[in-house]
Design an enzyme around this catalytic site. Sequence first.
Site, PDB file in Angstrom:
ATOM      1  N   GLY A  43       0.811  -1.214   0.000  1.00  0.00           N
ATOM      2  CA  GLY A  43       0.000   0.000   0.000  1.00  0.00           C
ATOM      3  C   GLY A  43       0.841   1.259   0.000  1.00  0.00           C
ATOM      4  O   GLY A  43       0.551   2.222  -0.723  1.00  0.00           O
ATOM      5  N   CYS A  44       1.895   1.250   0.790  1.00  0.00           N
ATOM      6  CA  CYS A  44       2.755   2.435   0.884  1.00  0.00           C
ATOM      7  C   CYS A  44       3.522   2.665  -0.415  1.00  0.00           C
ATOM      8  O   CYS A  44       3.752   3.806  -0.813  1.00  0.00           O
ATOM      9  CB  CYS A  44       3.698   2.298   2.069  1.00  0.00           C
ATOM     10  SG  CYS A  44       2.814   2.241   3.644  1.00  0.00           S
ATOM     11  N   THR A  45       3.898   1.578  -1.083  1.00  0.00           N
ATOM     12  CA  THR A  45       4.580   1.703  -2.365  1.00  0.00           C
ATOM     13  C   THR A  45       3.632   2.260  -3.420  1.00  0.00           C
ATOM     14  O   THR A  45       3.994   3.165  -4.188  1.00  0.00           O
ATOM     15  CB  THR A  45       5.157   0.347  -2.802  1.00  0.00           C
ATOM     16  OG1 THR A  45       6.099  -0.087  -1.812  1.00  0.00           O
ATOM     17  CG2 THR A  45       5.853   0.452  -4.153  1.00  0.00           C
ATOM     18  N   ALA A  48       3.235   6.002  -2.651  1.00  0.00           N
ATOM     19  CA  ALA A  48       4.442   6.758  -2.993  1.00  0.00           C
ATOM     20  C   ALA A  48       4.617   6.870  -4.506  1.00  0.00           C
ATOM     21  O   ALA A  48       4.959   7.944  -5.021  1.00  0.00           O
ATOM     22  CB  ALA A  48       5.664   6.103  -2.361  1.00  0.00           C
TER      23      ALA A  48
END
Length: 157
Positions: A43-45, A48
């Site tokens: 999710g964070c990738t 970003a």
Amino acid sequence: MLETGTQAPDFELPDQHGKTASLSDHRGEFVVVYFYPRADTPGCTTEACGFRDTYDEFGERSVSVFGISDDSVSDLESFAEEYELPFRLLSDEDGSVASAYDSYGEKNMFGNTFDGVFRNTYVIDPDGEIALTYEGVDVEDHAATILTDLDGLEADV
């Protein structure tokens, strides 16, 4: 979440290169401050990379982008390099800045309870006030949504 119209808490944190970043250094421009739980997770990738892929559009609007997590500087450096992230990732290892932005606290995952960063985003206006808030964001089109909302804000300025 902090309320729109309130003063954004200032901060000084090291970025992925170990250089200090300060919110107050960006007075006079809009700033996106997004909090994310962990570098190099799915999710964070996605989130970003959404900011990476729209980074030029933020630049055209003179908007700075900061991603903040409780990862170490070295983890942020690896993350930024692997995904060619052109904006600054800031290390808030003790969670103090995330706490000041109501974006840190108790979480539950897979039956475990721990303290961590919540996926929240703030847009801070040129006067240093909270202009927009996004709580528990959907990572897929988050950056594009912010750009659309920024266009509405800038039309009001």
